[in-house]
Structure formats: structure tokens, C-alpha cells
Design an enzyme around this catalytic site. Structure first.
Site, PDB file in Angstrom:
ATOM      1  N   HIS A 164       0.838  -1.200   0.000  1.00 30.44           N
ATOM      2  CA  HIS A 164       0.000   0.000   0.000  1.00 30.44           C
ATOM      3  C   HIS A 164       0.879   1.259   0.000  1.00 30.44           C
ATOM      4  O   HIS A 164       0.939   1.961  -0.990  1.00 30.44           O
ATOM      5  CB  HIS A 164      -1.006   0.027   1.148  1.00 30.44           C
ATOM      6  CG  HIS A 164      -1.905  -1.159   1.197  1.00 30.44           C
ATOM      7  ND1 HIS A 164      -2.689  -1.540   0.125  1.00 30.44           N
ATOM      8  CD2 HIS A 164      -2.147  -2.080   2.176  1.00 30.44           C
ATOM      9  CE1 HIS A 164      -3.370  -2.623   0.431  1.00 30.44           C
ATOM     10  NE2 HIS A 164      -3.049  -2.980   1.670  1.00 30.44           N
ATOM     11  N   ASP A 208      -5.134  -8.400  -3.105  1.00 30.84           N
ATOM     12  CA  ASP A 208      -5.406  -8.147  -1.692  1.00 30.84           C
ATOM     13  C   ASP A 208      -6.663  -8.863  -1.206  1.00 30.84           C
ATOM     14  O   ASP A 208      -6.642 -10.052  -0.939  1.00 30.84           O
ATOM     15  CB  ASP A 208      -5.487  -6.640  -1.474  1.00 30.84           C
ATOM     16  CG  ASP A 208      -5.417  -6.236  -0.017  1.00 30.84           C
ATOM     17  OD1 ASP A 208      -5.536  -7.109   0.851  1.00 30.84           O
ATOM     18  OD2 ASP A 208      -5.242  -5.041   0.275  1.00 30.84           O
TER      19      ASP A 208
END
Length: 453
Positions: A268, A319
Site C-alpha cells: 500500500h 489483496d
């Protein structure tokens, strides 16, 4: 020896014509020969690409997709979504974990991923006790990878605290609890499973959930070539909590306290100051970007133009798996920047103005580095991981070679991946996974069991 003749293949130096690809029984490419004559009896294809690497996966969350899209009484955020995910994880069994992962991996393969990095943190039973085999749930995910044929980098997660400053875990986090010794024991238990399709690394969940001392304790024993991944700076609230606790933002603190290098993947890294962008790029770590999940959770935009300008390395992951396609991640990586920057064609450099080519090649290189495996290129010595595009699809009709990846990524919603080779084995043919019926039947039974709770 097995072979495929590609009339057009994407090699490390770009598109080449008439490429003979050969691989051995171990699943490694042995020869890649551009300008070859088409051998008699060898299968041919029009457009062949290296398979993409999915560098960030929580496979069990695939079964939660679409179940969290109802607004609560208060404004929803990552943190309210996390509470729902905790509730879902409460009753999942090792058998469920394996069935869900197999379904996910078959879907990822059908959409162009040939390898995955599994950030795996459901380690304990519903009462919070370790299983008789401490690595059982990780073994189940590796079993699912082998059933589907996808290559895997297993990353057992260090998860000791509920927040900065060693805050004690909440009851709903008891299934995730590990300390440094637990992680080293799990890594050791997985050692016999390592092979050309399977690597084992380590993932401190975040600086909220693992201390620097613990991270360094694991690193002191973990072999120096193993990949290390961490969630970091995903949420504004996380950044603020870090500053309140130690006076540093998460990326600043990590880079000051731990030797971060090219074995690392910072997942991220959404909220960075300009100096942090430069520090991350200079470390040679990979930024693990997951645009579909980051959008779903309302995380924000990664500073991609500045990171590219600094020479940063990036890869993509799915994810939470609200999408299973490499195309969607790359499309939204670019489109998010266009919306934020209010301009077009952001992901490019003076050396590569073609956005599709820049994104695919960049994500291949970063993904391969993050996986710690010989991936990401059609070149002798790498794994025989490749995808064949559907040359009959209208989006590829009579197309200029320089526009193939642009059309693949940015035109329409049809899946243009026709066939997939992973580790030298054909696992997708005609857009269907070779074990799809059995995998999906088991997944449906799992959903029925989980929804009965």
C-alpha cells in the site's frame, strides 16, 4: 522438452516476432529464440506475454467479496470493514481456507496471474489455540496453490499487537496471534514444501501489529534471500497514530529502524510525504499496490508519478480479491492517477511512452522481486509462466503490435486471456481452468457452510 511458437512475444526488451519458447520437465524456460522458423508439430499462438505476479493476497477474504457493501449507521471506512472481516474469520476452518484459496487461485490464473504472494495471518483455531501442526493453515493454502497450479510465495504473518506501543490484541484477533518464535517455527515447518513453485518468506503484519524488535529478531534467523512484506501507511488514521506514538510516520520509522532493501515489499504505502517517496525508491524495495482493494476500502491514491520519477519499483496485488484480474489492477492504477492528476497517460517515462507496456513490464519486474522467485520474463532460466491472448477477439483484430497491451488493459471488460502456462503446465485452456468443476463445487459447499453460521 515442450515448446510454443509465438508469432509475437513480449520479451524483456519489448515485443519480438517469431519467438520459439522451450521449457523442460522441471518447468523452467530453457531457450527463448526470436526470429525462429515455426517448427512442425509445435503449437503456435499470436500474442504471448509473461504471466503476471499477484504480490499481495489474503486468499480467505475471497469468500467475503460483495458481502460488505451495505452502509452502516455511521460513516464507513477501512476500520468498519475490518470489523466485518474479523467476524467472517471467526468460524473459518483449515478445510474452508483451502477450498476458498483453490477457487481464488483458479480465478487468478484465468485472468493472467501465474504466481501469488500469500500474506497469511489466520494461524490459530477459533478458540485461539495453535493447531497440532502449527503451520496447518499455511500448508492448506500451499495445497490449494498446488491443486490450481499457481506458483506461491507463502508469507506467514507476525501479528502480536492491536496497535502501536504493544497494545494487547482484541478477542476478535486471537486467531491471528503470533510472536517471533511462532513465525520461525512455521517457517521451519514449511521448509520441506519449498520447491521451484513454492517459496517461503515472512510478513510482519504492520508496525501496529509487530514491534521493530520482533521484526529484527525474525530477520536475524530468516535466510537472507527470503522475501519480507509489510502493510504500511495504508490509512490516514494509521499515520496519525504512528506520529502520536513515536513522532515518526510509518515509512520513516521503518526505514530508520530496520534495514529495508530489495527483499522487502511495502504494501500500500499510500500516504507518503515527498521525502518518503524518495527514501522508499532509494531503498530498492517494491511498493505493493492493490488499487481495486484500496478503492473498495477508501484508502486513497499512491503517489505514482513521483515514485516513477524517483526510479521506484512497483508491483500489483489483488489483496481482498474483490477483483481477481491483473488488468483491472493496472487499469485502476492508471485511472486513479488520471482522476487525481486530471491528465492522461500518467504511468510512462521518456524511455517508454506506451502506458500499457510500461505498466505490464514494471509490474512484472516488481512482482518477481517481491515473490523472491525466478519470474516475470520470457527468458532462459526463469519459470515457464506465460499467458496466451485470444487472437480471435475483436479487440485484437488487425492491431498494431505497439497497441496490444493498451487494448488488453484499457479496452472493454472481456477477459482476453485464453490459455495459461504456469511452471511448465497448461492450467487454463480456452479460458477454463483444467480443474474448475471440482474446485468450484468444493467452494460452493464451503460457502454454504460458512453462511450457515
Amino acid at each position: 522438452m515442450s515448446a510454443l511458437f509465438a508469432r509475437h512475444a513480449l520479451l524483456p526488451d519489448g515485443w519480438r516476432k517469431d519467438v520459439l519458447l522451450e521449457w523442460d520437465a522441471a518447468g523452467d524456460l530453457t531457450r527463448v529464440t526470436p526470429g525462429a522458423a515455426a517448427p512442425a508439430g509445435v503449437e503456435s499462438a499470436a500474442y504471448v506475454l509473461p504471466g503476471m505476479i499477484n504480490l499481495h493476497s489474503h486468499s480467505f477474504q475471497r469468500a467475503l467479496g460483495g458481502q460488505t457493501e451495505k452502509a452502516g449507521a455511521s460513516p464507513d471506512s477501512f476500520w468498519t470493514w475490518r470489523d466485518l472481516m474479523y467476524r467472517f474469520a471467526r468460524n473459518i476452518t483449515p478445510e474452508h481456507i483451502e477450498a476458498i484459496a483453490a477457487q481464488l487461485f483458479s480465478e487468478c490464473l484465468r485472468h493472467g496471474y501465474t504466481a501469488v504472494c500469500e500474506f497469511h495471518y489466520v494461524q490459530r483455531d477459533p478458540q485461539g489455540a495453535l493447531y497440532a501442526r502449527p503451520a496447518e493453515t499455511a500448508e492448506r493454502v500451499i495445497g490449494a496453490a498446488r491443486l490450481s497450479g499457481i506458483g506461491i510465495t507463502m508469507l506467514p504473518v507476525l501479528y502480536s499487537y492491536a496497535g502501536f506501543g504493544a497494545a494487547p490484541l482484541k478477542p476478535e484477533q486471537k486467531r491471528f496471534k503470533t510472536d517471533a518464535d511462532d513465525i520461525l517455527n512455521i517457517v521451519a515447518a514449511l521448509e520441506p514444501l519449498r520447491d521451484a513453485q513454492t517459496e517461503v518468506g515472512f510478513a510482519p503484519h504492520s508496525l501496529r501489529a509487530a514491534s521493530v524488535a520482533q521484526i529484527n529478531e525474525v530477520l536475524a534467523t530468516l535466510p537472507a534471500d527470503r522475501p519480507v512484506h509489510i502493510h504500511i501507511a495504508e490509512q490516514i488514521q494509521e499515520v496519525a497514530q504512528s506520529v502520536d506514538w513515536c513522532g515518526r510516520r510509518p515509512v520513516q520509522w521503518l526505514l530508520e529502524q530496520v534495514e529495508v532493501d530489495q527483499r522487502w515489499c511495502l504494501v500500500h504505502a499510500t500516504h507518503l510525504l515527498r521525502e518518503e517517496v524518495g527514501m522508499l525508491a532509494a531503498s530498492k524495495a517494491v511498493a505493493g499496490l492493490c488499487p481495486s482493494t484500496e478503492a473498495n476500502l477508501g484508502d486513497g491514491f499512491f503517489p505514482l508519478p513521483e515514485f516513477i520519477a524517483a526510479g521506484g519499483r512497483f508491483g500489483i496485488g489483488s489483496d481482498s480479491h474483490i477483483s481477481q484480474g491483473a488488468v483491472e489492477e493496472l487499469r485502476w492504477l492508471e485511472y486513479g492517477q488520471r482522476l487525481q492528476q486530471r491528465r492522461r497517460n500518467v504511468a510512462q517515462t521518456a524511455q517508454q511512452r506506451n502506458v500499457g507496456d510500461f505498466l505490464w513490464q514494471g509490474a512484472l519486474q516488481g512482482g518477481a522481486q517481491a515473490a523472491g522467485r525466478r519470474l516475470g520474463a520470457l527468458a532462459a532460466g526463469t519459470r515457464a509462466d506465460l499467458i496466451v491472448l485470444d487472437e480471435e477477439h475483436p479487440n485484437l483484430y488487425d492491431i498494431a503490435l505497439e497497441n496490444v497491451l493498451g487494448s488488453f488493459i484499457f479496452c472493454g471488460n472481456d477477459n482476453l486471456v485464453r490459455d495459461v502456462l504456469a511452471g511448465g503446465q497448461w492450467v487454463v485452456r480456452g479460458q477454463r481452468h483444467v480443474a474448475q468443476a471440482a474446485i468450484t463445487a468444493r467452494y460452493k459447499r464451503t460457502l454454504a457452510e460458512l453462511r450457515a453460521f
